[in-house]
Every structure is written in structure tokens, then in C-alpha cells.
Design a protein around this motif. Sequence first.
Motif, short mmCIF file in Angstrom:
data_model
loop_
_atom_site.label_atom_id
_atom_site.label_comp_id
_atom_site.label_asym_id
_atom_site.label_seq_id
_atom_site.Cartn_x
_atom_site.Cartn_y
_atom_site.Cartn_z
N LEU A 25 53.69 32.55 37.04
CA LEU A 25 54.19 33.22 38.23
C LEU A 25 53.32 34.42 38.59
O LEU A 25 53.12 34.73 39.78
CB LEU A 25 55.64 33.66 38.02
CG LEU A 25 56.65 32.50 37.89
CD1 LEU A 25 58.06 33.04 37.70
CD2 LEU A 25 56.59 31.59 39.11
N ILE A 26 52.80 35.13 37.58
CA ILE A 26 51.85 36.21 37.87
C ILE A 26 50.63 35.63 38.59
O ILE A 26 50.13 36.20 39.57
CB ILE A 26 51.40 36.90 36.56
CG1 ILE A 26 52.56 37.70 35.95
CG2 ILE A 26 50.22 37.84 36.82
CD1 ILE A 26 52.23 38.30 34.61
N ASN A 27 50.16 34.49 38.12
CA ASN A 27 48.98 33.87 38.71
C ASN A 27 49.23 33.46 40.16
O ASN A 27 48.43 33.74 41.06
CB ASN A 27 48.59 32.64 37.88
CG ASN A 27 47.20 32.14 38.17
OD1 ASN A 27 46.27 32.91 38.34
ND2 ASN A 27 47.05 30.83 38.22
N VAL A 28 50.37 32.82 40.38
CA VAL A 28 50.71 32.38 41.74
C VAL A 28 50.92 33.59 42.64
O VAL A 28 50.48 33.62 43.80
CB VAL A 28 51.97 31.49 41.70
CG1 VAL A 28 52.45 31.19 43.11
CG2 VAL A 28 51.68 30.19 40.96
N ASN A 29 51.59 34.61 42.14
CA ASN A 29 51.86 35.81 42.92
C ASN A 29 50.58 36.53 43.30
O ASN A 29 50.50 37.20 44.33
CB ASN A 29 52.78 36.75 42.14
CG ASN A 29 53.22 37.94 42.96
OD1 ASN A 29 53.42 37.82 44.17
ND2 ASN A 29 53.37 39.08 42.31
N SER A 30 49.54 36.40 42.45
CA SER A 30 48.26 37.05 42.72
C SER A 30 47.40 36.27 43.71
O SER A 30 46.30 36.69 44.04
CB SER A 30 47.48 37.25 41.41
OG SER A 30 48.20 38.08 40.52
N GLY A 31 47.89 35.13 44.17
CA GLY A 31 47.18 34.37 45.19
C GLY A 31 46.46 33.14 44.69
O GLY A 31 45.83 32.44 45.47
N ALA A 32 46.50 32.87 43.39
CA ALA A 32 45.75 31.74 42.84
C ALA A 32 46.47 30.42 43.13
O ALA A 32 47.69 30.34 43.01
CB ALA A 32 45.58 31.90 41.33
N ARG A 33 45.69 29.42 43.50
CA ARG A 33 46.24 28.09 43.75
C ARG A 33 45.38 26.99 43.14
O ARG A 33 45.73 25.82 43.23
CB ARG A 33 46.35 27.84 45.27
CG ARG A 33 47.35 28.75 45.99
CD ARG A 33 48.77 28.44 45.58
NE ARG A 33 49.74 29.20 46.32
CZ ARG A 33 50.18 30.41 45.99
NH1 ARG A 33 49.69 31.00 44.90
NH2 ARG A 33 51.07 31.04 46.73
#
Length: 530
Positions: free
Chosen positions: A313-321
Motif C-alpha cells: 500500500l505504501i508503494n501504491v500510495n507513492s504512485g507505483a504501478r
Amino acid sequence: MLDFFKRRSSGLKDEILSGLTVALALVPEAVAFAIIAGIHPLHGLYAACTVGLITSIFGGRPGMISGATGALAVVIIALVAVHGVEYLFPAVILMGLIQIVVGLLKLGKFIRLVPYSVMLGFVNGLAIVIFMAQLSSFREPVRDEAGNVVSLDGAWLTGDSLAVMLGLVALTMAIIVLLPKVTKAIPPSLAAIVTVSLLAIFGLPMLGFDTLTVGSIAGSIQAGMPWEWFAILHGDMTWARLFSFETLWIILPYSLILAAVGLIESLMTLSLIDEITDTRGQGNRECVGQGIANTVTGMFSGMGGCAMIGQSLINVNSGARRRASGIAAALFLLAFILFLSPLIEMIPMAALVGVMFMVVIGTFEWASLRMFRKVPMSDLLVMVTVIVVTVFLHNLALAVLIGVIIAALVFAWKHATHLAADSHFNEYGAKIYQLHGPLFFASTDSFRDLFDPANDPEDVVIDFYYTRVYDQSGLEAINSLAERYGKVGKRLHLRHLSPECRDLLDRARDLVEVNLSEDPQYHVSTDRLE
């Protein structure tokens, strides 16, 4: 769920910066889970590196982060305590091989059977577990005579130490919330970690304050390459002894549990990330990717791993896809261990706790608190049960399994009463029963009670046009009914049975009245998307 994870575009810079943020957050988690499992922190760190890297390349969910997790640590505790740490790594290798087989057999699709109420319980329970795991950072670590951390359950922080800790946590959370309103050029979690770290390193000492850091919990995390650590650990133990039949007999039960726990947590996290990003991951590919990763990490002295919902979720929240973020996170973490460990050891735990608190807020399904009076009591029972098992037993696989079983039993109980029949007579005097509802193990008694062989006419027709026979119990109920009519010298005709049912009916097969123009055709969904 709060809209911290809205869909956003991502470039290579976003992926790399997000990977750096995730790598920083992986360090204390991997260290803490290794300590919980009773093994050296390096086993957790190496697992985070190898599992994270390989699943990012071969896994079925871009943007999802994998590493050492608490769910696996709970199982590892028992293995290490009873048989010793040297049996952990062959167990992890076997765990990976089992997961590969599961993926190749395309069993990952069964995650579709998890009801939404179980998913809610899983997400909310995991949010509570993540929150509770951060509370150890508000304690002094317990050390042995050599200065090594043996427990995270020391005395609670008090006075100035507690005030500083709370203040830095609050500052971290404030930066994560407010920075996106000013600029989106830098991931807010990374900016918060850097800002709070600089404040803790240069500002607090000038004011005469101190705070817990990653180094104060993990000690020195610098070490050689993974294969060097593996050789030191095993010493004279040969590969033949590690993978003997005796060893296999010891590790097999643990490997099966580790594989199940890892896959369930990974596939549940995959479904959650799918929902957040409005994309579709590949469950069977993720099983194979997790299996390859754990097989390799076992050879490199890692403790094994699976998907990590917090870091994902940190990764997704930081914009990573994309996959680049997971690859970057693993490579950054390896660089931290080998070359930059002194800097990582200086990061205050308060910064990482603040980041994880924001993950908790974003993970918990707050809307579920308003559902208590709007959803069936059975769904609430399932959700609460999954939360309780997750929080108190720390066993996500068991929690999901229990939730699915309860939901299935509730479904069966409700549909057992949905079987009914309309009856009428045709122009030839035969009585026709038009069935409505499913025929399966829970409704067979209701099915038998619908008919009266003693008083029915010579010819009886059962029309299955609006129903479906779901299991062997339903077929046996039809066979038994045919025998009941046969004993009283009456003829039973069956219409509109599916081809599968006609093939399986043995004693009643000659009673089937086939109508190809009206008999339904059923198709099995393909595994094209798996």
C-alpha cells in the motif's frame, strides 16, 4: 477505504522513488519479524531482498511488494524452537517448490471463492495487526549480555522519550497528509522519513533529546553476501544431510503450512491491490513467482516471505504501478545491507512508525463500521470472526479458512430451504413437478419431502428446467426417489437434466427423458486470465 490510493499515472522516477521509500520501510519490518521468529535479523533482510526482487520480476501483480512477514514468522517460531535454525532453510526451499506446483496446477483461481465479508475481515484484522506491531517501537528493546536484541517487549517509554517519540510520529503523519497538497514531485512517505531523520540526527541532540533508531533495535546489520552467510551458518552440514529423507520428514508439515499461509496472504493482498488500482493481477502466475522466490531465498539463508500488504500500500500510495518499483526496492535494500547500513541504522523508528500508522488508516475499511445495521447478521459474524482470529492468533491463513467455511455453511443453510416445486397434471393424467431452487447436500431432505409416491399417479415427471443438481448428494437423492417410485410400480420421468447429471445417474439413467432442444448446456470458465 480512505482515498489514499487513488489511481495515478507513474513514470520511471516515481517507480524508483517509491522503491526507495518501500526499501526504507522494509528494514525495520524484516528485522522485527526475524527477531519474532527467533532468528538473526539478516535472515529477514535477505528474505526481503530475494523474495522482493524475484516476485517483482516473475510474479503476477505489478506494484505488489513481497518480503519477510509476521504470518510466516509465527510458523517459523515452532520449527526453529523444536528442530533448530538449520532446518529452516530446506523448509523454505520445499515451501517454494510446493507453491510452484500450486501455480502450475492453476489453483490460484480459488481465491475467487473468498466472500467479500471475509475480505473485509481480513483487511480490517490486518490493519489492527499492523497497528499493534508498531507498539513495540514504544518499548525499550531487551538485550543479552553481548548486546544483541533478544526481545522487543522491554519497558514502555516514559517521560521525554515518549514525548519525543509521539512528536516525531505525529510530524511524520502530518507530512504525509499535507505534502501532496503542496507538491507531488516527491513521494510523501519518503519526504517524511528524510525530514524526520534529519531532525532526529541533527536537531534533537542539540536540544538534549534522544530517540530509538533502527540501529538501536537491530544492532549492526552490515554483513557479507547471502551465500557467505549461508556457509557460515551451516558449517560442516552437507547438502546431502540438509535434503535427506529424515530432514524431509521433519520439514514437510511446516513447509505445507508455510506455503498455504504465504499463498493465502499473497492472493488476498493481490485482490486488494487489484481493487485499489482497478487492474487485474494473475493469481496463478503469482503462485509460481512466490514459489521461485522462496526456493531461491532458502538457498540464500532467507526466512521465506510472501506479499506484504503494508509495504504494497505504501508503494501504491507513492504512485507505483509497475514492476520497476519492486525491483528498485529490493536492490536498494540490498545496497543498504551491504554498503549503507550505518545510515539506515540512524533512521528513527518514529518515522517508520508514522508511515505504518498512515498505512493502517488507509487499510482499515472504515465504511464497515456503518454496515452493522445494514448487512445480514451472518456477514457480520463472518467479518468479526476473521478479525478476531487474525488479531489474536496472528494466523491469516486460518482466519481466511474459517471465514470461508462459515460463509459456506451459512450459504448452504439458507439455500437448503429454497427448494420448492409447483405441480400440475398434463392431458395424459401424468403429474408434473416443476422444481425451483438448487439440489445439493443440504436440500436433499426437502427434495424427498416434495413427493408422494404412494398417492401419485402411474406416471410422474420431474422437470429440472429451473433447478440444477450440484453434487453427488443430489444425484443420490434422485436415485433414491426413482427406487421409491419403482417399488410401488410407478414410472418416474426426469426432464431437462444437464448432460453431466445424465452421465452420472446410473440406476435412474433409463428414466431420463432427453429433450435436446430444451436441455441446458453448462460451460466451465477457462483459466485464460490466470
